[in-house]
Write an enzyme that holds these catalytic residues in place. Structure first.
Site, mmCIF file in Angstrom:
data_model
loop_
_atom_site.group_PDB
_atom_site.id
_atom_site.type_symbol
_atom_site.label_atom_id
_atom_site.label_comp_id
_atom_site.label_asym_id
_atom_site.label_seq_id
_atom_site.Cartn_x
_atom_site.Cartn_y
_atom_site.Cartn_z
ATOM 1 N N ARG A 1 33.988 -34.437 -24.371
ATOM 2 C CA ARG A 1 32.686 -33.966 -23.838
ATOM 3 C C ARG A 1 32.748 -33.578 -22.358
ATOM 4 O O ARG A 1 31.744 -33.597 -21.659
ATOM 5 C CB ARG A 1 31.586 -35.004 -24.044
ATOM 6 C CG ARG A 1 31.315 -35.303 -25.496
ATOM 7 C CD ARG A 1 29.943 -35.898 -25.692
ATOM 8 N NE ARG A 1 29.651 -36.041 -27.102
ATOM 9 C CZ ARG A 1 29.919 -37.143 -27.809
ATOM 10 N NH1 ARG A 1 30.473 -38.177 -27.226
ATOM 11 N NH2 ARG A 1 29.625 -37.184 -29.081
ATOM 12 N N LYS B 1 32.764 -19.570 -15.693
ATOM 13 C CA LYS B 1 32.715 -19.027 -17.054
ATOM 14 C C LYS B 1 34.022 -19.378 -17.760
ATOM 15 O O LYS B 1 35.107 -19.065 -17.253
ATOM 16 C CB LYS B 1 32.546 -17.508 -17.017
ATOM 17 C CG LYS B 1 31.112 -17.068 -16.833
ATOM 18 C CD LYS B 1 30.982 -15.573 -17.044
ATOM 19 C CE LYS B 1 29.545 -15.121 -16.876
ATOM 20 N NZ LYS B 1 29.434 -13.642 -16.941
ATOM 21 N N GLU C 1 38.333 -5.154 -9.821
ATOM 22 C CA GLU C 1 37.233 -6.117 -9.625
ATOM 23 C C GLU C 1 36.833 -6.165 -8.136
ATOM 24 O O GLU C 1 35.675 -6.386 -7.810
ATOM 25 C CB GLU C 1 37.625 -7.514 -10.118
ATOM 26 C CG GLU C 1 37.920 -7.602 -11.615
ATOM 27 C CD GLU C 1 36.674 -7.606 -12.513
ATOM 28 O OE1 GLU C 1 35.540 -7.539 -11.999
ATOM 29 O OE2 GLU C 1 36.851 -7.663 -13.751
ATOM 30 N N LYS D 1 31.403 -13.020 -4.672
ATOM 31 C CA LYS D 1 31.171 -13.689 -5.958
ATOM 32 C C LYS D 1 30.447 -15.010 -5.757
ATOM 33 O O LYS D 1 29.519 -15.346 -6.502
ATOM 34 C CB LYS D 1 32.491 -13.901 -6.697
ATOM 35 C CG LYS D 1 32.272 -14.646 -8.005
ATOM 36 C CD LYS D 1 33.014 -14.126 -9.168
ATOM 37 C CE LYS D 1 32.520 -14.780 -10.459
ATOM 38 N NZ LYS D 1 33.357 -14.508 -11.586
ATOM 39 N N GLU E 1 23.669 -16.873 -15.079
ATOM 40 C CA GLU E 1 23.478 -15.451 -15.418
ATOM 41 C C GLU E 1 22.124 -15.190 -16.098
ATOM 42 O O GLU E 1 22.040 -14.615 -17.175
ATOM 43 C CB GLU E 1 24.621 -14.954 -16.312
ATOM 44 C CG GLU E 1 24.720 -13.432 -16.299
ATOM 45 C CD GLU E 1 25.922 -12.909 -17.064
ATOM 46 O OE1 GLU E 1 27.063 -13.214 -16.659
ATOM 47 O OE2 GLU E 1 25.711 -12.216 -18.058
ATOM 48 N N ARG F 1 23.385 -12.357 -11.567
ATOM 49 C CA ARG F 1 24.821 -12.494 -11.889
ATOM 50 C C ARG F 1 25.270 -11.386 -12.848
ATOM 51 O O ARG F 1 26.455 -11.047 -12.892
ATOM 52 C CB ARG F 1 25.109 -13.885 -12.464
ATOM 53 C CG ARG F 1 26.591 -14.104 -12.719
ATOM 54 C CD ARG F 1 26.982 -15.543 -12.957
ATOM 55 N NE ARG F 1 28.408 -15.638 -13.227
ATOM 56 C CZ ARG F 1 29.093 -16.746 -13.294
ATOM 57 N NH1 ARG F 1 28.492 -17.900 -13.095
ATOM 58 N NH2 ARG F 1 30.384 -16.738 -13.536
ATOM 59 N N ASN G 1 28.812 -7.888 -14.147
ATOM 60 C CA ASN G 1 29.278 -7.293 -15.399
ATOM 61 C C ASN G 1 29.274 -5.767 -15.350
ATOM 62 O O ASN G 1 29.389 -5.113 -16.388
ATOM 63 C CB ASN G 1 28.396 -7.770 -16.570
ATOM 64 C CG ASN G 1 28.424 -9.277 -16.717
ATOM 65 O OD1 ASN G 1 29.374 -9.922 -16.288
ATOM 66 N ND2 ASN G 1 27.379 -9.844 -17.296
ATOM 67 N N HIS H 1 31.304 -3.669 -17.652
ATOM 68 C CA HIS H 1 31.950 -4.573 -18.603
ATOM 69 C C HIS H 1 31.524 -4.317 -20.054
ATOM 70 O O HIS H 1 32.291 -4.612 -20.965
ATOM 71 C CB HIS H 1 31.693 -6.036 -18.236
ATOM 72 C CG HIS H 1 32.570 -6.522 -17.109
ATOM 73 N ND1 HIS H 1 32.609 -5.916 -15.867
ATOM 74 C CD2 HIS H 1 33.444 -7.562 -17.027
ATOM 75 C CE1 HIS H 1 33.464 -6.564 -15.092
ATOM 76 N NE2 HIS H 1 33.977 -7.563 -15.769
ATOM 77 N N HIS I 1 34.434 -4.073 -22.425
ATOM 78 C CA HIS I 1 34.665 -5.016 -23.540
ATOM 79 C C HIS I 1 34.783 -4.268 -24.871
ATOM 80 O O HIS I 1 35.576 -4.652 -25.738
ATOM 81 C CB HIS I 1 33.536 -6.043 -23.614
ATOM 82 C CG HIS I 1 33.603 -7.077 -22.520
ATOM 83 N ND1 HIS I 1 32.652 -8.048 -22.348
ATOM 84 C CD2 HIS I 1 34.516 -7.297 -21.550
ATOM 85 C CE1 HIS I 1 32.967 -8.812 -21.315
ATOM 86 N NE2 HIS I 1 34.102 -8.358 -20.805
ATOM 87 N N HIS J 1 42.302 -6.062 -18.840
ATOM 88 C CA HIS J 1 40.863 -6.218 -18.632
ATOM 89 C C HIS J 1 40.366 -5.324 -17.483
ATOM 90 O O HIS J 1 39.393 -4.581 -17.631
ATOM 91 C CB HIS J 1 40.529 -7.685 -18.363
ATOM 92 C CG HIS J 1 39.086 -7.927 -18.057
ATOM 93 N ND1 HIS J 1 38.092 -7.727 -18.987
ATOM 94 C CD2 HIS J 1 38.466 -8.330 -16.915
ATOM 95 C CE1 HIS J 1 36.919 -8.003 -18.434
ATOM 96 N NE2 HIS J 1 37.120 -8.361 -17.171
HETATM 97 N N1 GLY Z 1 33.193 -12.151 -14.424
HETATM 98 C C1 GLY Z 1 31.797 -12.118 -14.375
HETATM 99 C C2 GLY Z 1 31.164 -13.411 -14.009
HETATM 100 O O1 GLY Z 1 31.850 -14.353 -13.644
HETATM 101 O O2 GLY Z 1 29.967 -13.521 -14.086
#
Ligand code: GLY
Length: 285
Positions: free
Chosen positions: A122, A144, A186, A228, A238, A242, A246, A249, A253, A267
């Site tokens: 957990r 994330k 990025e 960031k 998010e 946030r 993306n 993305h 993706h 990526h």
């Molecule tokens: N890579 C996008 C984020 O961390 O929100």
């Protein structure tokens, strides 16, 4: 010389250490945030062959006891099958809730090891030691974690913040140019969404970042991490801004999914194509 960026969240805060040669001092630097002297390092075969011994030596020097889990490299490892194997190995090591997981690798390792840490017993503390430019400036920060599903990229996961991030630019010396460019995409994203002055700076210093100038790399990573950290601090889960991170993305993706999460597209490459697609879409609406 080290730089620091602090990530301040409502629930926790942590430091990103940025500098050259930090891996040699990892044990000493990380000791203050460890819950006990026991750690499990998770890495992939390529990164382990390059950097695991350095990390282990520094853990030895700091008097830490460690076990290691080494998995195959590549996006294919962000799977339920690989997660199960990693969890089995973790539990075989008789871990307890004070055992810290250290992710040594790029985004795949950070995401998978972070998610394993989030759900084993957990929740275990974990630390990110990123080894690609993309992981240094993006995926190691912000908590994330997760794996891919046939439904899409990162569809299974959780938010699980690291206790520290060790961003050693020396690891970039062995990174192929293609992967450097992927991470650079990025950086361009941060400059576009949050820092126009950084965009101009990158236009001047981008070549030095890719050519391996340590000082310039540290500065580019520091500014990217600041961007960031500010966004994640304002919106950890998010629910709003946030989502700016993306940018490109959704297209990216989709491209990664049709190329079956293979090395056909890294990526950052998929995301860079995604920026272009996104800008075209915006200009047409
Ligand atoms: N890579 C996008 C984020 O961390 O929100």
């Amino acid at each position: 010389m080290s730089e620091f960026v602090h990530v301040d969240l409502k629930t926790c805060n942590y430091t990103i250490h940025i500098g050259s040669g930090l891996l040699h001092k990892a044990g000493e630097l990380l000791l203050p945030v460890l819950a006990s002297r026991r750690v499990v390092v998770i890495s992939d075969e390529i990164v382990a062959s390059l950097y695991l011994t350095q990390l282990q030596n520094s853990l030895d020097l700091a008097g830490l006891s460690y076990s290691t889990i080494v998995i195959p490299p590549g996006e294919g490892s962000k799977s339920l099958e690989q997660l199960t194997l990693v969890l089995d190995q973790l539990l075989n090591y008789k871990i307890d809730r004070n055992t810290t997981v250290i992710a040594l690798g790029g985004g795949v390792i950070g995401d998978l090891a972070g998610f394993a840490a989030a759900i084993a017993l957990r929740g275990l503390p974990f630390i990110q030691v990123p080894t690609t430019l993309l992981a240094l400036v993006d995926s190691s920060i912000g908590g994330k974690t997760g794996i891919n599903s046939w439904h899409g990229k990162n569809m299974i996961g959780s938010f699980h913040q690291p206790r520290a991030v060790l961003a050693d630019v020396s690891v970039l010396d062995t990174l192929p140019l293609r992967h450097l460019r992927s991470g650079y995409a990025e950086m361009v994203k941060y400059s576009a969404i949050a820092n126009p002055a950084f965009f101009s700076w990158l236009e001047q210093h981008g070549t030095a970042v890719l050519n391996g100038d340590d000082k310039v790399q540290v500065e580019a990573i520091r500014v990217s991490c600041l961007c960031k950290a500010a966004i994640v601090s304002a919106d950890e889960y998010e629910l709003g801004q946030r989502a700016l991170l993306n940018l490109g993305h959704t297209f990216g993706h989709a491209l990664e999914a049709v190329t079956e999460f293979s090395d056909v597209l890294l990526h950052g490459e998929a995301v860079a194509i995604g920026y272009g697609a996104c800008l075209r879409l915006i200009s047409k609406t």
